[in-house]
Design an enzyme around this catalytic site. Structure first.
Site, PDB file in Angstrom:
ATOM      1  N   GLU A  95       0.796  -1.219   0.000  1.00 20.12           N
ATOM      2  CA  GLU A  95       0.000   0.000   0.000  1.00 20.12           C
ATOM      3  C   GLU A  95       0.833   1.275   0.000  1.00 20.12           C
ATOM      4  O   GLU A  95       0.300   2.373  -0.198  1.00 20.12           O
ATOM      5  CB  GLU A  95      -0.943  -0.006   1.211  1.00 20.12           C
ATOM      6  CG  GLU A  95      -2.047  -1.048   1.085  1.00 20.12           C
ATOM      7  CD  GLU A  95      -2.986  -1.079   2.268  1.00 20.12           C
ATOM      8  OE1 GLU A  95      -2.589  -0.594   3.346  1.00 20.12           O
ATOM      9  OE2 GLU A  95      -4.096  -1.596   2.123  1.00 20.12           O
ATOM     10  N   GLU A 126       6.980 -21.748   8.240  1.00 22.04           N
ATOM     11  CA  GLU A 126       7.405 -20.880   9.340  1.00 22.04           C
ATOM     12  C   GLU A 126       8.518 -21.500  10.179  1.00 22.04           C
ATOM     13  O   GLU A 126       9.183 -20.816  10.948  1.00 22.04           O
ATOM     14  CB  GLU A 126       6.225 -20.523  10.231  1.00 22.04           C
ATOM     15  CG  GLU A 126       5.696 -21.652  11.085  1.00 22.04           C
ATOM     16  CD  GLU A 126       4.615 -21.171  12.046  1.00 22.04           C
ATOM     17  OE1 GLU A 126       4.814 -21.360  13.255  1.00 22.04           O
ATOM     18  OE2 GLU A 126       3.606 -20.605  11.594  1.00 22.04           O
TER      19      GLU A 126
END
Length: 312
Positions: A95, A126
């Protein structure tokens, strides 16, 4: 060497000590409640998040100042995380270009498991404590960069490994966790540990923990961009008009901040090659485009400073 059962037992003990994994006796009857009461209770939990973030204002301030200083030296901000935490970093990075007119390489989001993990879970991603470091190496990480590791539990191997690699390079490292005394906080220069407590649904860290993470990354980028002069009078002036809505917003921004009419704003934006900041400078000072561009460069992109230089 411990057996699989022993390793599993140790992991369960470790998780049981985390506040984000705890169960609350107050929520044992959720499945029996009506929707209105569920809304009230969940909203009540969410209201605690902003206060928890406020308690870490000093650490967030230090992180913003460190990021800003490195941006000014040409550095980058790189988020690393897994699952929800990784997606939040990717979202914030994506963004920045339309909001602040930044190059896509200025703020980057890395997620364990790569782009596939943005939409789908990637098994065991992960737990790879080397993957983030390898990705940072490919990005040619330097001491001018900042790496922000995000993990609700504060113990994600992918994040720990990435932060350790970044510290070894000399980059600024920041940890965002939802538990105190976190493993990622221990390896970072700045630990932003937002203690959000048990989740509304036990262990679902996309809830309060994810919201807290989003609030913090909002501040890291927004406030560093303010420091860099990306806003003026609290308005975005480095946005990129990549669609009709943003083009209209550009015109509205110029008219509101200069008093010009729509035709004048459109003409100034055309002369400024679509730059809202430059269009404002042209209309405010009456300077020629080349002189205005030079003034912005001399002012390090800070509009107030450029206006002052051209009007005094």
């Amino acid at each position: 060497m411990p057996t699989e059962a022993q390793r599993l037992s140790a992991l369960l003990d470790e998780l049981s000590a985390l506040g984000t994994e705890a169960s609350s006796t107050e929520r044992g009857d959720l499945d029996l409640l009506g929707t209105a009461e569920l809304v009230r209770r969940m909203n009540a939990e969410d209201q605690r998040i902003a206060d928890a973030v406020a308690e870490r204002s000093a650490e967030i301030t230090a992180a913003v100042d460190g990021i800003t200083e490195r941006f000014r030296r040409g550095g980058r901000l790189i988020y690393i995380g897994a699952g929800t935490a990784g997606r939040i970093g990717v979202l914030d990075a994506s963004e920045c270009p339309p909001t602040f007119g930044t190059d896509p390489s200025m703020v980057i989001g890395l997620i364990a498991g790569g782009e596939t993990a943005i939409r789908s879970a990637v098994e065991n991603a992960e737990d790879d404590d080397h993957a983030a470091g390898e990705s940072l190496r490919e990005l040619q990480l330097t001491e001018r960069d900042t790496v922000v590791g995000i993990s609700a539990s504060g113990r994600t191997p992918y994040v720990i490994g990435g932060l350790e690699y970044a510290r070894g390079i000399g980059a600024l490292t920041v940890a965002i966790a939802s538990n105190a005394d976190s493993a990622i906080g221990a390896v970072a220069d700045i630990a932003v540990e937002i203690v959000t407590g048990p989740e509304f649904i036990s262990g679902s860290t996309r809830l309060k923990s994810g919201t807290a993470q989003k609030l913090v990354v909002n501040m890291l980028t927004t406030l560093s961009m303010i420091n860099l002069g990306k806003t003026y009078h609290g308005v975005m002036v480095d946005l990129l008009a990549t669609n009709e809505k943003l083009h209209a917003r550009s015109i509205r921004t110029v008219t509101e901040l200069t008093g010009a009419d729509v035709a004048q704003a459109s003409s100034a934006l055309a002369a400024a090659d679509g730059s809202v900041k430059l269009a404002i400078l042209l209309l405010t000072t009456g300077a020629e485009p080349d002189a205005a561009r030079a003034a912005l460069v001399d002012a390090d992109g800070i509009l107030r400073v450029a206006i002052a230089a051209l009007t005094h």
